[in-house]
Design an enzyme around this catalytic site. Structure first.
Site, PDB file in Angstrom:
ATOM      1  N   ASP A   1      -6.134   1.675  -2.217  1.00  0.00           N
ATOM      2  CA  ASP A   1      -6.843   1.460  -0.952  1.00  0.00           C
ATOM      3  C   ASP A   1      -7.677   0.179  -0.972  1.00  0.00           C
ATOM      4  OD1 ASP A   1      -5.688   3.799  -0.071  1.00  0.00           O
ATOM      5  OD2 ASP A   1      -7.545   4.953  -0.009  1.00  0.00           O
TER       6      ASP A   1
ATOM      7  N   HIS B   1       0.836  -1.206   0.000  1.00  0.00           N
ATOM      8  CA  HIS B   1       0.000   0.000   0.000  1.00  0.00           C
ATOM      9  C   HIS B   1       0.871   1.257   0.000  1.00  0.00           C
ATOM     10  CE1 HIS B   1      -2.832   2.975   1.923  1.00  0.00           C
ATOM     11  NE2 HIS B   1      -3.548   2.537   0.913  1.00  0.00           N
TER      12      HIS B   1
END
Length: 118
Positions: free
Chosen positions: A92, A48
């Site tokens: 996300d 991420h």
């Protein structure tokens, strides 16, 4: 956007773990990040972080970018709008799904990053 990411996490894990549990986990979950991820969940956070770095290279501001998404079952789904919004939403959503699949090891929460993250 950080607030939307929090809601995506809740969507993907069906509310089983609050988003704040991921703020100080391993070497990469939370602010900063360095060294080798301690487990699969920490690896999700590194991926991420790397995704946000790539989004930034494209001129996007991942932590501030609002995007359109919905919770479909237990999966966050992005609604295409623009390049930056799509990129950040995809970062996300992928992380939230990764978190939901990875085991949470309480021993890796609030670790001493100076000694464990090299």
């Amino acid at each position: 956007n950080i607030l939307q990411f929090r809601k995506m996490i809740q969507c993907a894990n069906k509310g089983s773990r609050a988003a704040w549990h991921y703020l100080d986990y391993g070497c990469y979950c939370g602010p900063g990040g360095r060294g080798t991820p301690v487990d699969e969940l920490d690896r999700c956070c590194k991926i991420h972080d790397d995704c946000y770095i790539e989004a930034g290279k494209d001129g996007c501001y991942p932590k501030l970018t609002w995007y359109s998404w919905q919770c479909t079952g237990d999966a966050p789904t992005c609604n295409p709008k623009s390049k930056c919004k799509d990129f950040v939403c995809a970062c996300d959503a992928a992380a939230a799904k990764c978190f939901a699949k990875a085991a949470y090891n309480k021993a890796n929460w609030n670790i001493d990053t100076k000694t464990r993250c090299k």
